[in-house]
Design a protein around this motif. Structure first.
Motif, PDB file in Angstrom:
ATOM      1  N   ALA A  52      21.016  13.937  71.596  1.00  0.00           N
ATOM      2  CA  ALA A  52      20.486  15.273  71.307  1.00  0.00           C
ATOM      3  C   ALA A  52      19.864  15.324  69.913  1.00  0.00           C
ATOM      4  CB  ALA A  52      21.597  16.312  71.440  1.00  0.00           C
ATOM      5  N   ALA A  53      20.477  14.643  68.943  1.00  0.00           N
ATOM      6  CA  ALA A  53      19.934  14.637  67.582  1.00  0.00           C
ATOM      7  C   ALA A  53      18.627  13.854  67.503  1.00  0.00           C
ATOM      8  CB  ALA A  53      20.955  14.047  66.617  1.00  0.00           C
ATOM      9  N   GLY A  54      18.424  12.874  68.391  1.00  0.00           N
ATOM     10  CA  GLY A  54      17.219  12.060  68.368  1.00  0.00           C
ATOM     11  C   GLY A  54      16.043  12.652  69.113  1.00  0.00           C
ATOM     12  N   LEU A  55      16.261  13.683  69.911  1.00  0.00           N
ATOM     13  CA  LEU A  55      15.173  14.269  70.700  1.00  0.00           C
ATOM     14  C   LEU A  55      14.028  14.829  69.854  1.00  0.00           C
ATOM     15  CD1 LEU A  55      17.080  15.915  73.668  1.00  0.00           C
ATOM     16  CD2 LEU A  55      15.725  13.825  73.671  1.00  0.00           C
ATOM     17  N   PRO A  56      14.271  15.491  68.721  1.00  0.00           N
ATOM     18  CA  PRO A  56      13.124  15.943  67.915  1.00  0.00           C
ATOM     19  C   PRO A  56      12.248  14.794  67.426  1.00  0.00           C
ATOM     20  CG  PRO A  56      15.097  17.115  67.253  1.00  0.00           C
ATOM     21  CD  PRO A  56      15.527  16.041  68.214  1.00  0.00           C
ATOM     22  N   ASP A  57      12.846  13.637  67.176  1.00  0.00           N
ATOM     23  CA  ASP A  57      12.063  12.481  66.750  1.00  0.00           C
ATOM     24  C   ASP A  57      11.177  11.977  67.889  1.00  0.00           C
ATOM     25  OD1 ASP A  57      11.362  10.863  64.636  1.00  0.00           O
ATOM     26  OD2 ASP A  57      12.739   9.271  65.238  1.00  0.00           O
ATOM     27  N   PHE A  58      11.701  11.976  69.118  1.00  0.00           N
ATOM     28  CA  PHE A  58      10.880  11.605  70.269  1.00  0.00           C
ATOM     29  C   PHE A  58       9.734  12.590  70.454  1.00  0.00           C
ATOM     30  CE2 PHE A  58      14.432   8.999  72.004  1.00  0.00           C
ATOM     31  CZ  PHE A  58      13.708   7.839  72.177  1.00  0.00           C
ATOM     32  N   ARG A  59      10.010  13.876  70.241  1.00  0.00           N
ATOM     33  CA  ARG A  59       8.968  14.888  70.378  1.00  0.00           C
ATOM     34  C   ARG A  59       7.854  14.663  69.355  1.00  0.00           C
ATOM     35  NH1 ARG A  59       8.202  20.216  68.287  1.00  0.00           N
ATOM     36  NH2 ARG A  59       6.968  21.443  69.727  1.00  0.00           N
ATOM     37  N   LYS A  60       8.240  14.340  68.111  1.00  0.00           N
ATOM     38  CA  LYS A  60       7.244  14.079  67.066  1.00  0.00           C
ATOM     39  C   LYS A  60       6.394  12.861  67.429  1.00  0.00           C
ATOM     40  CE  LYS A  60       6.652  12.934  62.265  1.00  0.00           C
ATOM     41  NZ  LYS A  60       7.233  12.345  61.090  1.00  0.00           N
ATOM     42  N   MET A  61       7.036  11.799  67.939  1.00  0.00           N
ATOM     43  CA  MET A  61       6.307  10.601  68.343  1.00  0.00           C
ATOM     44  C   MET A  61       5.319  10.932  69.465  1.00  0.00           C
ATOM     45  SD  MET A  61       7.770   7.117  70.090  1.00  0.00           S
ATOM     46  CE  MET A  61       8.156   7.973  71.608  1.00  0.00           C
ATOM     47  N   TRP A  62       5.762  11.737  70.423  1.00  0.00           N
ATOM     48  CA  TRP A  62       4.917  12.117  71.563  1.00  0.00           C
ATOM     49  C   TRP A  62       3.714  12.922  71.075  1.00  0.00           C
ATOM     50  CZ3 TRP A  62       6.010  10.624  76.553  1.00  0.00           C
ATOM     51  CH2 TRP A  62       5.207  11.164  77.548  1.00  0.00           C
ATOM     52  N   GLN A  63       3.922  13.876  70.161  1.00  0.00           N
ATOM     53  CA  GLN A  63       2.817  14.685  69.632  1.00  0.00           C
ATOM     54  C   GLN A  63       1.824  13.828  68.859  1.00  0.00           C
ATOM     55  OE1 GLN A  63       5.071  17.517  67.355  1.00  0.00           O
ATOM     56  NE2 GLN A  63       4.915  19.088  68.945  1.00  0.00           N
ATOM     57  N   ARG A  64       2.326  12.872  68.105  1.00  0.00           N
ATOM     58  CA  ARG A  64       1.459  11.992  67.328  1.00  0.00           C
ATOM     59  C   ARG A  64       0.582  11.144  68.249  1.00  0.00           C
ATOM     60  NH1 ARG A  64       1.221   7.418  64.084  1.00  0.00           N
ATOM     61  NH2 ARG A  64       0.758   7.902  61.926  1.00  0.00           N
ATOM     62  N   GLU A  65       1.177  10.643  69.330  1.00  0.00           N
ATOM     63  CA  GLU A  65       0.389   9.844  70.267  1.00  0.00           C
ATOM     64  C   GLU A  65      -0.601  10.706  71.039  1.00  0.00           C
ATOM     65  OE1 GLU A  65       2.796   7.247  72.599  1.00  0.00           O
ATOM     66  OE2 GLU A  65       3.343   6.052  70.854  1.00  0.00           O
ATOM     67  N   ASN A  66      -0.274  11.975  71.273  1.00  0.00           N
ATOM     68  CA  ASN A  66      -1.238  12.873  71.916  1.00  0.00           C
ATOM     69  C   ASN A  66      -2.444  13.118  71.028  1.00  0.00           C
ATOM     70  OD1 ASN A  66      -0.134  13.261  74.451  1.00  0.00           O
ATOM     71  ND2 ASN A  66       1.179  14.928  73.757  1.00  0.00           N
ATOM     72  N   ILE A  67      -2.236  13.172  69.712  1.00  0.00           N
ATOM     73  CA  ILE A  67      -3.368  13.301  68.789  1.00  0.00           C
ATOM     74  C   ILE A  67      -4.268  12.079  68.922  1.00  0.00           C
ATOM     75  CG2 ILE A  67      -4.024  13.323  66.349  1.00  0.00           C
ATOM     76  CD1 ILE A  67      -1.493  14.998  65.834  1.00  0.00           C
ATOM     77  N   LYS A  68      -3.657  10.897  68.952  1.00  0.00           N
ATOM     78  CA  LYS A  68      -4.452   9.667  69.093  1.00  0.00           C
ATOM     79  C   LYS A  68      -5.173   9.641  70.436  1.00  0.00           C
ATOM     80  CE  LYS A  68      -2.032   6.475  66.070  1.00  0.00           C
ATOM     81  NZ  LYS A  68      -1.452   5.136  65.978  1.00  0.00           N
ATOM     82  N   LYS A  69      -4.501  10.101  71.484  1.00  0.00           N
ATOM     83  CA  LYS A  69      -5.094  10.050  72.822  1.00  0.00           C
ATOM     84  C   LYS A  69      -6.323  10.954  72.936  1.00  0.00           C
ATOM     85  CE  LYS A  69      -2.321  10.971  76.329  1.00  0.00           C
ATOM     86  NZ  LYS A  69      -1.650  11.178  77.607  1.00  0.00           N
ATOM     87  N   GLN A  70      -6.351  12.056  72.189  1.00  0.00           N
ATOM     88  CA  GLN A  70      -7.495  12.969  72.227  1.00  0.00           C
ATOM     89  C   GLN A  70      -8.794  12.280  71.840  1.00  0.00           C
ATOM     90  OE1 GLN A  70      -6.780  16.152  69.534  1.00  0.00           O
ATOM     91  NE2 GLN A  70      -5.093  17.030  70.721  1.00  0.00           N
ATOM     92  N   PHE A  71      -8.717  11.324  70.933  1.00  0.00           N
ATOM     93  CA  PHE A  71      -9.911  10.703  70.373  1.00  0.00           C
ATOM     94  C   PHE A  71     -10.321   9.423  71.106  1.00  0.00           C
ATOM     95  CE2 PHE A  71      -8.286  13.385  67.047  1.00  0.00           C
ATOM     96  CZ  PHE A  71      -9.430  13.940  66.511  1.00  0.00           C
ATOM     97  N   LEU A  72      -9.498   8.950  72.028  1.00  0.00           N
ATOM     98  CA  LEU A  72      -9.824   7.706  72.727  1.00  0.00           C
ATOM     99  C   LEU A  72     -10.866   7.955  73.812  1.00  0.00           C
ATOM    100  CD1 LEU A  72      -6.276   6.117  73.131  1.00  0.00           C
ATOM    101  CD2 LEU A  72      -8.013   5.579  71.436  1.00  0.00           C
ATOM    102  N   LYS A  73     -11.738   6.992  74.003  1.00  0.00           N
ATOM    103  CA  LYS A  73     -12.785   7.084  75.030  1.00  0.00           C
ATOM    104  C   LYS A  73     -12.415   6.280  76.279  1.00  0.00           C
ATOM    105  CE  LYS A  73     -15.648   9.338  72.390  1.00  0.00           C
ATOM    106  NZ  LYS A  73     -15.625  10.774  72.494  1.00  0.00           N
ATOM    107  N   SER A  74     -11.744   5.165  76.107  1.00  0.00           N
ATOM    108  CA  SER A  74     -11.419   4.270  77.212  1.00  0.00           C
ATOM    109  C   SER A  74     -10.222   4.800  78.004  1.00  0.00           C
ATOM    110  CB  SER A  74     -11.093   2.879  76.662  1.00  0.00           C
ATOM    111  OG  SER A  74     -10.496   2.081  77.635  1.00  0.00           O
ATOM    112  N   ASP A  75     -10.368   4.846  79.332  1.00  0.00           N
ATOM    113  CA  ASP A  75      -9.264   5.282  80.190  1.00  0.00           C
ATOM    114  C   ASP A  75      -8.097   4.300  80.141  1.00  0.00           C
ATOM    115  OD1 ASP A  75     -10.513   7.598  80.993  1.00  0.00           O
ATOM    116  OD2 ASP A  75     -11.447   6.657  82.752  1.00  0.00           O
ATOM    117  N   ALA A  76      -8.409   3.015  80.023  1.00  0.00           N
ATOM    118  CA  ALA A  76      -7.349   2.005  79.939  1.00  0.00           C
ATOM    119  C   ALA A  76      -6.522   2.203  78.669  1.00  0.00           C
ATOM    120  CB  ALA A  76      -7.953   0.608  79.964  1.00  0.00           C
ATOM    121  N   ALA A  77      -7.173   2.536  77.569  1.00  0.00           N
ATOM    122  CA  ALA A  77      -6.458   2.779  76.311  1.00  0.00           C
ATOM    123  C   ALA A  77      -5.600   4.039  76.415  1.00  0.00           C
ATOM    124  CB  ALA A  77      -7.444   2.894  75.159  1.00  0.00           C
ATOM    125  N   LYS A  78      -6.106   5.069  77.083  1.00  0.00           N
ATOM    126  CA  LYS A  78      -5.325   6.296  77.264  1.00  0.00           C
ATOM    127  C   LYS A  78      -4.079   6.026  78.105  1.00  0.00           C
ATOM    128  CE  LYS A  78      -9.124   9.559  76.836  1.00  0.00           C
ATOM    129  NZ  LYS A  78      -9.922  10.589  77.499  1.00  0.00           N
TER     130      LYS A  78
END
Length: 156
Positions: A52-78
């Motif tokens: 339960a204490a580690g879940l906010p860290d997973f959420r932060k990691m997920w949000q950070r990767e969503n930022i990166k995914k927004q800028f990717l053009k390749s479907d394979a990279a997404k």
């Protein structure tokens, strides 16, 4: 949508203040240690509270990767960036079994440390290979080294 705007967004996300979460996590870890030491809580309860204490860290990691995914053009990279997040969640049970084995004296502290060291080295190697492959798949992927360099010089 270029690398520069992606770096600005990632820098802004990374610079948000998370000191309260870090302090509360440290306090929770100390409380869990003492409660386990004095047999106030069982090892399984400590593991579930740690999850339960580690879940906010997973959420932060997920949000950070969503930022990166927004800028990717390749479907394979997404797809690959999404699979990397899923891989992190899938490996969590193995981590919990590893910690549970230490807490219940199924493995020694030396074995625990060796497994941890080996897993850390493998994680570093996997991350380097992952970033190299992602940079080859999509020219819009920002590696952590590029982001650190931009943050260091303040141009992002």
């Amino acid at each position: 949508m270029d690398k520069r705007s992606q770096m600005r967004e990632l820098t802004a996300f990374d610079q948000r203040k998370h000191s309260t979460h870090v302090f509360l996590s440290a306090v929770l870890a100390a409380l869990l240690f003492f409660s386990l030491e004095y047999n106030w809580l069982s090892p399984m309860t400590v593991i579930f509270l740690s999850i339960a204490a580690g879940l906010p860290d997973f959420r932060k990691m997920w949000q950070r990767e969503n930022i990166k995914k927004q800028f990717l053009k390749s479907d394979a990279a997404k797809r690959l960036i999404h699979l990397n997040s899923i891989f992190g969640l899938v490996t969590l049970p193995f981590f919990l079994v590893w910690v549970y084995a230490l807490l219940t004296d199924l493995i020694t502290l030396q074995t625990f440390a060796l497994i941890g060291l080996g897993a850390y080295v493998l994680a570093i190697l996997e991350h380097r290979l992952y970033e190299r492959h992602m940079a080859q798949l999509d020219e819009h992927y920002v590696t952590e080294a590029e982001l650190r360099e931009e943050q260091k010089w303040g141009s992002a």
